[in-house]
Design an enzyme around this catalytic site. Structure first.
Site: not given
Length: 283
Positions: A246-250
């Site tokens: 789940i790409p919360c770093h984006r």
């Protein structure tokens, strides 16, 4: 004891932070190498092996100007009807192959009392991770920066009443393919998440941000048709229980700055730059 992968990643991350903080002065290869106590030749080779590009090329992917250009790109819209499901290139929206299932109210409230959870440790380009799964899918993934025991204790805080077994199952193996870009198996990835309906909606929306693309907190809230929910969205992003998948770093600031990250801003910068280098190189 640290693995060689962890040692190398920490050096690369430290170098990325040095380059990012000193970008205006355009540090030389020699200066960056000296900062991490490596020869220029060894540093250049290690960095290119890790990122696929030179340190100078990588730095451009971390610049605010690059981030702003990505945000202005209409093709980066979360709800573009042209979302693709093929796998012919890294620009494809591979994350859509990940399906989310929320836990039942009973599972949510009782701390996973009826759940049997397998967990294991693995190496990633960004350090050691702990990954855990139920029979329905991945329920947890986090970077293990301390000892394995500490990482396991953090996992147990999420599901204090579950039964645990250290075992690498097929569900975990399929999920770990995302780090090696073996996306042919991503159709097998399922997530079994503990969260409120709003959190699940935010996490599902994050899955629509393609690799190499970025979104702001406000843009994420707008995509949820609630432009005034930026603060609540920020909290849900911070509570993401599954790192990288789940790409919360984006998610970045509207200014183009990368901002904070649950597993460290230094790691977030490395992840954004690494993904950009892969996407723009067409790997």
């Amino acid at each position: 004891m640290e693995t060689q992968n962890e040692i190398d990643y920490k050096r690369i991350a430290e170098a990325i932070e040095f380059l990012r903080l000193n970008y205006k002065h355009q540090p030389t290869l020699e200066e960056a190498a000296e900062h991490v106590n490596l020869s220029p030749f060894h540093f250049q080779r290690m960095f290119k092996d890790w990122a696929g590009v030179t340190p100078k090329q990588f730095l451009q992917y971390l610049s605010i100007g690059h981030a702003k250009a990505i945000l202005k790109d209409k093709s980066a819209s979360l709800f573009d009807t042209a979302f693709e499901t093929g796998l012919s290139g890294t620009g494809r929206l591979h994350d859509l192959f990940i399906k989310v299932e929320g836990m039942t109210p009973g599972e949510y409230k009782n701390g996973g009392e009826q759940l049997s959870i397998n967990y294991s440790f693995a190496e990633s380009p960004f350090g050691t991770i702990i990954v855990a799964s139920t029979t329905k899918g991945i329920c947890y993934m986090a970077f293990a920066d301390g000892s394995n025991d500490d990482a396991f204790d953090e996992l147990k805080k999420h599901f204090p009443n579950a039964r645990y077994q250290q075992f690498l199952d097929t569900i975990q193996q399929n999920a770990l393919c995302i780090f090696t870009q073996d996306w042919a198996k991503l159709s097998d990835i399922k997530l079994h998440l503990k969260g409120t309906p709003f959190q699940l909606k935010v996490w599902e929306t994050l899955l629509k941000v393609p690799m190499g693309k970025l979104v702001t907190y406000g843009g994420l809230a707008g995509g949820l048709q609630n432009a005034n929910a930026s603060r609540a969205v920020g909290s849900a992003v911070a509570d993401n229980p599954v790192a990288f998948l789940i790409p919360c770093h984006r998610v970045i600031k509207a200014t183009g700055e990368t901002g904070q990250y649950h597993w460290g801003s230094q790691r977030k910068n490395a992840m954004i730059g690494w993904e950009a280098s892969k996407a723009f190189a067409g790997v």
